[in-house]
Motif scaffolding. Structure first.
Motif, short mmCIF file in Angstrom:
data_model
loop_
_atom_site.label_atom_id
_atom_site.label_comp_id
_atom_site.label_asym_id
_atom_site.label_seq_id
_atom_site.Cartn_x
_atom_site.Cartn_y
_atom_site.Cartn_z
N LYS A 185 -26.78 -58.88 -15.86
CA LYS A 185 -25.27 -58.69 -16.47
C LYS A 185 -25.32 -59.11 -17.92
O LYS A 185 -24.93 -58.32 -18.87
N GLY A 238 -23.57 -62.92 -28.78
CA GLY A 238 -23.76 -63.07 -27.14
C GLY A 238 -25.29 -63.82 -26.46
O GLY A 238 -25.10 -64.02 -25.49
N GLN A 275 -24.92 -56.45 -21.39
CA GLN A 275 -24.24 -56.84 -22.53
C GLN A 275 -24.94 -56.75 -24.02
O GLN A 275 -24.40 -56.30 -24.93
#
Length: 265
Positions: free
Chosen positions: A254, A224, A258
């Motif tokens: 956000k 990610g 993650q």
């Protein structure tokens, strides 16, 4: 290995002077800098300075860059109108991926938010890392398989390779070739798939990566996390807490939420 250098024409505020060099010995690199100077005249002191060796696909000319960090160390601060002489640093060396690289020695300064490049030297001798040809041997020890797909062979070499393969095939008796049932091909094909899956899983870090200590390559492998943001994190160290990453361009609450399970201090 000692490389000659291509020096900058103008003199930066903080500069590398003289013919710098490097020497690679197994897993270490010895970097030698004749003189490191703070040319400012503000009756002040520099930020924390760092010496970094990078492998780049092209000669560095300033500004943003993309490459592989090979070695780095912080060397502290230097007063205005002062200099360091006969600087030699023995650092851990991380080899770049296969290819032909331009090695660049960078002098970088911490400005309170990130390290910025003050001066640099491009070494004129390319650093070449060759692909290693994989070799495997069958269980009976009679046949050797060599993968030449990653190398370009000259016509004479290609002909020699064909002759060797033909000899190995002829060495097998016809009885053995006929006795091999076609159904045995299926298990061999299935055995390849688990290896591919395990290779994919290995690319994802199984434990958290330290944002202060990890190499650029380790940060780029975090699930990610883009390569650009990984480089920003690497160049903006150190951090006191994970929430400090929110100050970086491209990092939002956000995304940080993650990434928290993959990152640590």
């Amino acid at each position: 290995m000692i490389a000659s250098t291509l020096m900058q024409q103008s003199t930066p505020d903080i500069s590398l002077n003289g013919s710098a060099s490097y020497r690679i010995e197994e897993q270490q690199v010895i970097i030698t800098i004749p003189t490191l100077s703070n040319n400012r005249d503000n009756l002040s002191i520099s930020g924390t300075l760092a010496v970094e060796l990078w492998a780049l696909p092209y000669a560095y000319q300033g500004g943003d860059f993309s490459g592989t960090a090979l070695a780095a160390t912080e060397i502290g601060e230097v007063l205005d109108q002062h200099f360091l002489t006969t600087c030699e640093y023995c650092l851990n060396f991380t080899a770049p991926p296969p290819g032909s690289w331009t090695l660049c020695l960078m002098l970088r300064e911490w400005n309170g938010e990130s390290f910025v490049t003050c001066d640099y030297i491009n070494f004129d001798l390319p650093y070449v890392v060759e692909n290693k040809t994989p070799v495997s041997r069958s269980e009976d020890g009679k046949i050797i398989d060599v993968d030449f797909t990653s190398r370009k062979l000259a016509p004479a070499q290609a002909e020699n390779t064909k002759v060797e393969v033909a000899v190995e095939v002829k060495a097998e008796s016809p009885a053995k070739v006929e006795a091999k049932p076609k159904t045995k091909v299926a298990p061999k094909a299935k055995a390849v798939k688990p290896k591919a899956k395990s290779a994919t899983k290995a690319a994802v870090p199984e434990k958290s990566v330290s944002i202060n200590d990890a190499s650029l390559q380790e940060l780029e492998q975090v699930k990610g996390l883009s390569k650009k943001l990984a480089a920003t994190i690497y160049n903006s160290r150190p951090y006191k807490k994970l929430e400090d990453l929110l100050a970086l361009k491209g990092m939002g609450p956000k995304l940080l939420k993650q990434l928290q399970k993959y990152l640590s201090l």
